[in-house]
Design a protein around this motif. Structure first.
Motif, short mmCIF file in Angstrom:
data_model
loop_
_atom_site.label_atom_id
_atom_site.label_comp_id
_atom_site.label_asym_id
_atom_site.label_seq_id
_atom_site.Cartn_x
_atom_site.Cartn_y
_atom_site.Cartn_z
N VAL A 12 -3.26 -1.23 0.25
CA VAL A 12 -3.46 -0.93 -0.58
C VAL A 12 -4.25 0.82 -0.08
O VAL A 12 -4.23 1.35 -0.54
CB VAL A 12 -4.05 -1.76 -1.43
N ASP A 13 -4.90 0.10 1.37
CA ASP A 13 -5.70 1.01 1.95
C ASP A 13 -4.55 2.21 2.24
O ASP A 13 -4.39 2.94 1.57
CB ASP A 13 -7.04 1.08 2.68
N LEU A 14 -3.39 2.02 2.91
CA LEU A 14 -3.15 2.79 3.44
C LEU A 14 -2.09 3.70 1.99
O LEU A 14 -1.78 4.84 2.48
CB LEU A 14 -1.91 1.84 4.24
N GLY A 15 -1.84 3.28 1.01
CA GLY A 15 -1.39 4.05 0.17
C GLY A 15 -2.41 4.80 -0.81
O GLY A 15 -1.50 5.56 -1.04
N VAL A 58 6.07 9.72 -6.75
CA VAL A 58 7.02 8.47 -5.76
C VAL A 58 7.71 7.96 -6.23
O VAL A 58 7.79 7.51 -7.18
CB VAL A 58 5.50 8.21 -5.43
N VAL A 59 8.48 8.32 -5.54
CA VAL A 59 10.06 6.90 -6.17
C VAL A 59 9.80 5.44 -5.83
O VAL A 59 9.80 4.02 -6.41
CB VAL A 59 11.43 7.73 -5.73
N ARG A 60 9.08 5.38 -4.46
CA ARG A 60 9.42 4.34 -3.80
C ARG A 60 8.56 3.94 -2.69
O ARG A 60 8.56 5.10 -1.56
CB ARG A 60 10.84 3.26 -3.58
N ARG A 61 7.63 2.98 -2.35
CA ARG A 61 6.88 2.91 -1.15
C ARG A 61 7.75 1.31 -0.40
O ARG A 61 7.02 0.36 -0.67
CB ARG A 61 5.52 3.43 -1.38
N PHE A 62 6.99 1.27 0.89
CA PHE A 62 7.06 0.02 1.76
C PHE A 62 5.88 0.10 2.60
O PHE A 62 5.64 0.73 2.97
CB PHE A 62 8.50 -0.01 2.61
N HIS A 63 5.35 -0.96 2.83
CA HIS A 63 4.30 -1.04 4.02
C HIS A 63 4.81 -2.02 4.76
O HIS A 63 5.47 -2.65 4.84
CB HIS A 63 2.65 -1.30 3.25
N PRO A 112 1.64 -3.11 8.20
CA PRO A 112 0.84 -2.89 9.63
C PRO A 112 0.74 -1.15 10.03
O PRO A 112 1.48 -1.34 10.43
CB PRO A 112 0.85 -3.75 10.33
N ASP A 113 -0.28 -0.32 9.48
CA ASP A 113 -0.25 1.14 10.00
C ASP A 113 1.18 1.88 9.05
O ASP A 113 1.29 2.99 10.26
CB ASP A 113 -0.40 0.46 11.14
N GLU A 114 1.84 1.18 8.85
CA GLU A 114 3.07 2.55 9.01
C GLU A 114 2.85 2.75 6.81
O GLU A 114 2.79 1.29 6.41
CB GLU A 114 4.07 1.54 9.35
N VAL A 115 3.95 3.41 6.14
CA VAL A 115 3.97 3.41 5.36
C VAL A 115 5.22 4.54 5.12
O VAL A 115 5.05 5.53 6.22
CB VAL A 115 2.97 4.38 3.96
N LEU A 116 6.13 3.86 4.13
CA LEU A 116 7.54 4.69 4.26
C LEU A 116 7.93 4.73 2.85
O LEU A 116 7.42 4.15 2.08
CB LEU A 116 8.95 4.01 4.71
#
Length: 125
Positions: A5-8, A68-73, A75-79
């Motif tokens: 959640v924090d990274l998003g 934003v269309v889609r997001r993947f998480h 640890p320490d990464e967001v695509l």
């Protein structure tokens, strides 16, 4: 370690400061040695060089909005896949379809890889 959640939220904050044209705010969200790669053939750049490029780009832009269309998480990464909706200072509208990979270290953006494709919109009748 950051939670998903924090990274998003951090990526969302990055998009909001860019929409506001707040390049100092953008810089503050990045690590001192952050880098950016983009599919423009220029290779990997420092965050300072990328911010210079964004400033030049924004000089011709009236408004920008990220969808934003889609997001993947991980640890320490967001695509994420997103669309930038742009209105130029000349009134021309365009969309930039993009995929961006954000890598974080100590809660700051350490690197970004961006794949962009601009699609001009048909003139309004």
């Amino acid at each position: 370690m950051e939670t998903v959640v924090d990274l998003g939220e951090k990526v969302d904050a990055t998009l909001r400061v860019m929409e506001a044209g707040d390049l100092a705010g953008l810089r503050a969200l990045c690590a001192a040695d952050a880098t950016v790669w983009q599919n423009d053939g220029a290779g990997t750049r420092t965050i300072e060089k990328r911010i210079e490029h964004i400033a030049e780009f924004f000089a011709g832009i009236e408004s920008v909005r990220f969808e934003v269309v889609r997001r993947f998480h991980k640890p320490d990464e967001v695509l994420q896949q997103h669309v930038l909706h742009l209105v130029g200072t000349d009134g021309v509208r365009s969309r930039v379809h993009a995929t961006a990979h954000f890598r974080f270290e100590d809660g700051l953006i350490a690197s970004v890889e961006e794949y962009l494709y601009e699609v001009p919109e048909a003139p309004q009748a």
